[in-house]
Design a protein around this motif. Structure first.
Motif, PDB file in Angstrom:
ATOM      1  N   ASP A 134       0.838  -1.304   0.315  1.00 39.66           N
ATOM      2  CA  ASP A 134       0.237  -0.502   0.239  1.00 39.66           C
ATOM      3  C   ASP A 134       1.135   1.159  -0.459  1.00 39.66           C
ATOM      4  O   ASP A 134       1.433   1.441   1.176  1.00 39.66           O
ATOM      5  N   LEU A 135       0.981   1.809  -1.249  1.00 40.03           N
ATOM      6  CA  LEU A 135       2.149   3.094  -1.148  1.00 40.03           C
ATOM      7  C   LEU A 135       1.642   4.454  -0.572  1.00 40.03           C
ATOM      8  O   LEU A 135       1.873   5.340  -0.351  1.00 40.03           O
ATOM      9  N   ARG A 136       0.237   4.500   0.032  1.00 39.81           N
ATOM     10  CA  ARG A 136      -0.372   5.502   1.328  1.00 39.81           C
ATOM     11  C   ARG A 136       0.554   5.488   2.540  1.00 39.81           C
ATOM     12  O   ARG A 136       0.250   5.934   2.900  1.00 39.81           O
ATOM     13  N   THR A 137       1.353   4.291   2.839  1.00 40.35           N
ATOM     14  CA  THR A 137       1.753   3.936   3.967  1.00 40.35           C
ATOM     15  C   THR A 137       3.408   4.044   4.007  1.00 40.35           C
ATOM     16  O   THR A 137       3.895   3.986   4.927  1.00 40.35           O
ATOM     17  N   PHE A 138       3.981   3.890   2.514  1.00 44.77           N
ATOM     18  CA  PHE A 138       5.295   4.258   2.491  1.00 44.77           C
ATOM     19  C   PHE A 138       5.746   4.935   3.190  1.00 44.77           C
ATOM     20  O   PHE A 138       7.031   4.614   3.466  1.00 44.77           O
ATOM     21  N   LEU A 139       5.352   6.244   3.154  1.00 47.47           N
ATOM     22  CA  LEU A 139       5.736   7.669   3.914  1.00 47.47           C
ATOM     23  C   LEU A 139       5.263   8.054   4.820  1.00 47.47           C
ATOM     24  O   LEU A 139       4.037   7.915   4.890  1.00 47.47           O
ATOM     25  N   SER A 140       6.306   7.731   5.973  1.00 46.69           N
ATOM     26  CA  SER A 140       5.092   8.526   7.183  1.00 46.69           C
ATOM     27  C   SER A 140       4.587   9.896   7.197  1.00 46.69           C
ATOM     28  O   SER A 140       5.029  10.777   6.087  1.00 46.69           O
ATOM     29  N   GLU A 141       4.246  10.767   8.147  1.00 50.57           N
ATOM     30  CA  GLU A 141       3.138  11.869   7.689  1.00 50.57           C
ATOM     31  C   GLU A 141       4.995  12.975   8.053  1.00 50.57           C
ATOM     32  O   GLU A 141       5.097  13.827   6.778  1.00 50.57           O
ATOM     33  N   ALA A 142       5.905  12.670   8.460  1.00 54.15           N
ATOM     34  CA  ALA A 142       6.370  12.923   8.976  1.00 54.15           C
ATOM     35  C   ALA A 142       7.938  13.765   7.440  1.00 54.15           C
ATOM     36  O   ALA A 142       8.248  14.318   7.096  1.00 54.15           O
ATOM     37  N   GLU A 143       8.073  12.106   7.143  1.00 48.83           N
ATOM     38  CA  GLU A 143       8.697  12.299   6.029  1.00 48.83           C
ATOM     39  C   GLU A 143       8.274  12.144   4.532  1.00 48.83           C
ATOM     40  O   GLU A 143       8.835  13.244   3.994  1.00 48.83           O
TER      41      GLU A 143
END
Length: 158
Positions: A134-143
């Motif tokens: 799930d690409l929507r979870t690859f980056l944290s909000e901070a990243e």
């Protein structure tokens, strides 16, 4: 009443492990090219490349999945993805191609288990299991915020 059409997934390989992405998140597939470093980007971003005038950040899938680092090879592929307004590339060892995802092939229970972040489920294939990401979870909000800031600064420098 006809059954719903099968979804498609793009299979790819990273360190001899097979993974998949939903085809609706994939924009295109290109051969890997030399990257330009992106100062102040999160550590998961390998760099940038120019795709027909668009600057695309490339995510370091090896770092994200805690695999050994490897230099960029001409045989590597970039999977150009888009989730919402964000366009990113994922560097993978090899893209294997599209496959239909038939009803019953996807088991979504693994995402309830600890330590399986980024996983939307497991696809049961005749030749083994494939993790669907799930690409929507690859980056944290901070990243994501750090990447946006780095891209804004890169654009201002040009």
């Amino acid at each position: 009443m006809a059954p719903p059409p099968a979804r498609e997934i793009l299979l790819f390989t990273l360190e001899s492990q097979r993974y998949a992405l939903p085809l609706e998140d994939v924009r295109e597939l290109v051969r890997a090219v030399r990257l330009t470093p992106l100062p102040r980007a999160p550590s998961v971003v390998e760099g940038l490349f120019n795709l027909r005038g668009e600057l695309i950040p490339v995510l370091d899938m090896r770092r994200r999945f805690r695999l050994p680092a490897r230099r960029l090879l001409p045989s590597d592929h970039f999977i150009i993805t888009q989730t919402g307004p964000r366009v990113m590339a994922l560097r993978v060892d090899r893209a294997e191609g599209m496959q239909p995802l038939e009803p019953g092939d996807l088991d979504t229970t693994p995402r309830e288990l600890p330590g399986v972040g980024y996983v939307a489920g497991v696809v049961k294939r005749p030749d083994g299991l494939v993790l669907l990401h799930d690409l929507r979870t690859f980056l944290s909000e901070a990243e994501a915020l750090e990447l946006e800031d780095a891209l804004t600064q890169e654009g201002a420098a040009r």
